[in-house]
Design a protein around this motif. Structure first.
Motif, short mmCIF file in Angstrom:
data_model
loop_
_atom_site.label_atom_id
_atom_site.label_comp_id
_atom_site.label_asym_id
_atom_site.label_seq_id
_atom_site.Cartn_x
_atom_site.Cartn_y
_atom_site.Cartn_z
N ARG A 141 0.84 -1.20 0.00
CA ARG A 141 0.00 0.00 0.00
C ARG A 141 0.87 1.25 0.00
O ARG A 141 1.97 1.26 0.55
CB ARG A 141 -0.94 0.00 1.20
N ALA A 142 0.37 2.30 -0.60
CA ALA A 142 1.12 3.54 -0.73
C ALA A 142 0.70 4.52 0.36
O ALA A 142 -0.50 4.75 0.57
CB ALA A 142 0.91 4.16 -2.10
N VAL A 143 1.69 5.09 1.03
CA VAL A 143 1.47 5.93 2.21
C VAL A 143 2.17 7.27 2.04
O VAL A 143 3.35 7.31 1.69
CB VAL A 143 2.01 5.22 3.47
N VAL A 144 1.47 8.35 2.30
CA VAL A 144 2.05 9.69 2.37
C VAL A 144 2.15 10.09 3.83
O VAL A 144 1.16 10.02 4.57
CB VAL A 144 1.21 10.72 1.59
N VAL A 145 3.35 10.51 4.25
CA VAL A 145 3.57 10.99 5.62
C VAL A 145 4.17 12.38 5.55
O VAL A 145 5.23 12.56 4.93
CB VAL A 145 4.51 10.05 6.41
N THR A 146 3.55 13.35 6.18
CA THR A 146 4.09 14.70 6.21
C THR A 146 4.90 14.92 7.49
O THR A 146 4.68 14.24 8.49
CB THR A 146 2.98 15.76 6.10
N GLY A 147 5.83 15.87 7.43
CA GLY A 147 6.70 16.11 8.58
C GLY A 147 7.48 14.86 8.92
O GLY A 147 7.63 14.50 10.09
N ALA A 148 8.03 14.20 7.88
CA ALA A 148 8.50 12.82 8.03
C ALA A 148 10.00 12.66 8.22
O ALA A 148 10.51 11.54 8.13
CB ALA A 148 8.08 12.00 6.79
N THR A 149 10.72 13.74 8.49
CA THR A 149 12.17 13.60 8.62
C THR A 149 12.66 13.61 10.06
O THR A 149 13.87 13.51 10.30
CB THR A 149 12.89 14.72 7.84
N ARG A 150 11.76 13.73 11.01
CA ARG A 150 12.17 13.66 12.41
C ARG A 150 10.95 13.35 13.28
O ARG A 150 9.80 13.41 12.83
CB ARG A 150 12.82 14.97 12.88
N GLY A 151 11.21 12.99 14.52
CA GLY A 151 10.15 12.81 15.49
C GLY A 151 9.13 11.76 15.11
O GLY A 151 9.45 10.69 14.57
N ILE A 152 7.87 12.07 15.39
CA ILE A 152 6.78 11.13 15.16
C ILE A 152 6.62 10.81 13.68
O ILE A 152 6.34 9.66 13.30
CB ILE A 152 5.47 11.72 15.74
N GLY A 153 6.81 11.80 12.82
CA GLY A 153 6.68 11.56 11.39
C GLY A 153 7.70 10.57 10.88
O GLY A 153 7.38 9.66 10.10
N VAL A 189 -0.97 10.26 6.37
CA VAL A 189 -0.68 10.60 7.76
C VAL A 189 -0.36 12.09 7.83
O VAL A 189 0.71 12.53 7.38
CB VAL A 189 0.49 9.77 8.34
N ASN A 190 -1.28 12.87 8.35
CA ASN A 190 -1.11 14.31 8.50
C ASN A 190 -0.39 14.59 9.82
O ASN A 190 -1.03 14.71 10.87
CB ASN A 190 -2.46 15.01 8.47
N ASN A 191 0.93 14.67 9.74
CA ASN A 191 1.73 14.85 10.94
C ASN A 191 2.38 16.24 11.04
O ASN A 191 2.60 16.73 12.13
CB ASN A 191 2.83 13.78 10.99
N ALA A 192 2.70 16.86 9.91
CA ALA A 192 3.41 18.14 9.92
C ALA A 192 2.64 19.18 10.71
O ALA A 192 1.40 19.28 10.60
CB ALA A 192 3.66 18.62 8.50
N ALA A 193 3.36 19.98 11.50
CA ALA A 193 2.71 21.00 12.32
C ALA A 193 3.72 22.06 12.73
O ALA A 193 4.93 21.86 12.61
CB ALA A 193 2.09 20.37 13.57
N THR A 194 3.20 23.17 13.21
CA THR A 194 4.04 24.21 13.79
C THR A 194 3.49 24.58 15.15
O THR A 194 2.27 24.57 15.35
CB THR A 194 4.10 25.46 12.89
N ASN A 195 4.38 24.89 16.11
CA ASN A 195 3.92 25.32 17.43
C ASN A 195 4.11 26.82 17.63
O ASN A 195 4.09 27.32 18.75
CB ASN A 195 4.65 24.56 18.54
N GLN A 196 4.26 27.55 16.54
CA GLN A 196 4.35 29.01 16.61
C GLN A 196 3.02 29.63 16.18
O GLN A 196 2.31 29.05 15.35
CB GLN A 196 5.47 29.50 15.70
N PRO A 197 2.63 30.77 16.72
CA PRO A 197 3.36 31.59 17.69
C PRO A 197 3.24 31.04 19.11
O PRO A 197 2.16 30.62 19.52
CB PRO A 197 2.65 32.94 17.60
N PHE A 198 4.35 31.05 19.83
CA PHE A 198 4.37 30.62 21.21
C PHE A 198 4.29 31.84 22.11
O PHE A 198 4.99 32.84 21.89
CB PHE A 198 5.65 29.83 21.51
N GLY A 199 3.46 31.77 23.13
CA GLY A 199 3.34 32.88 24.06
C GLY A 199 1.89 33.25 24.28
O GLY A 199 0.96 32.62 23.76
#
Length: 259
Positions: free
Chosen positions: A10-22, A86-96
């Motif tokens: 099966r073919a799978v697309v994973v975003t944010g896939a070069t570190r961490g959970i992805g 797999v929609n994994n890519a995300a940003t945690n900005q803006p922080f504060g």
């Protein structure tokens, strides 16, 4: 790490896939025999991971509609199918504090964390899943269920993503299953500022006695996308080491022995 779970070929697309959970998720799919298409911003890292996994990759920002379209097209053109997203890519900005949030950065966060996952599902649906079925997993967060200092934009976006996931599950069944995982604190680069200063104290307060590792979440992602979870849709799977129930660890409040 895993059996094939019915994912071989099966073919799978994973975003944010070069570190961490992805990255952990992409590796888990490859080990299960899936054909992996990865995305992240750093071109060198995308090439490295795609080469390691014997798959393909495309560097870019998932918030850019042209990248999202090109990514799904790449998977379809290379493998002739797109079974899992797999929609994994995300940003945690803006922080504060939200009162200090820059509206432009806030909009960018929602573009990446909410709008991009919807757009990718749309492209996957139109290109393959409408006719052939499939599975989608979004990576949310345990923190979407409560407030916290500095993470108002991130938590609000992830709460919206959780609702989006459930809405899509209702709309796209029975052919396409849509679920989410909500990790607690995991040892990722994005969360380093949280876990590194006080890991031992945080871990001591969790029923399972440690913070998470990316592969803990990857196993849940793999299962939700597999045939083993064929009657699961619209679910949010907590993978948090017991974060939601850690209040029960406060034994001193009840004068109970032990910890």
């Amino acid at each position: 790490m895993t059996s094939s779970y019915g994912l071989r070929g099966r073919a799978v697309v994973v975003t944010g896939a070069t570190r961490g959970i992805g990255l952990a998720s992409a590796r888990a799919f490859a080990e299960a025999g899936a054909l992996v298409c990865v995305s992240a911003r750093d071109a060198d890292q995308v090439r490295r991971v795609a080469g390691e996994l014997g798959g393909v990759g495309l560097a870019g920002n998932v918030g850019d509609p042209s990248h999202a379209r090109a990514l799904t097209d790449l998977c379809l053109e290379t493998f002739g199918r797109l079974d899992v997203l797999v929609n994994n890519a995300a940003t945690n900005q803006p922080f504060g504090p939200l009162m200090d949030a820059d509206p432009e950065v806030w909009r960018e966060a929602f573009t990446v964390n909410v709008e991009a996952p919807l757009r990718l599902v749309q492209y996957a649906w139109r290109g393959w899943m409408r006719e052939h079925g499939g599975a989608v997993v979004t990576v949310c967060t345990e923190g979407a269920g409560h407030v916290g200092p500095g993470v108002g934009a991130y938590g609000t976006g992830k709460a919206a993503l959780l609702h989006l996931t459930q809405q899509l599950a209702g709309e796209l069944g029975p052919g396409v299953r849509v679920n989410s995982v909500s990790p607690g604190l995991v040892r990722t680069e994005m969360a380093r500022f949280v876990w590194e200063p006080g890991e031992s104290e945080i871990a001591a307060g969790l029923p399972l006695g440690r913070i998470g590792e990316p592969q803990d979440v990857a196993r849940a992602v793999l299962w939700l996308c597999s045939d083993e979870a064929e009657w699961v849709t619209g679910a949010d799977l907590l993978v948090d080491g017991g974060t939601r129930v850690r209040a029960a660890r406060t034994r001193d409040a009840y004068h109970l022995p032990g910890a």
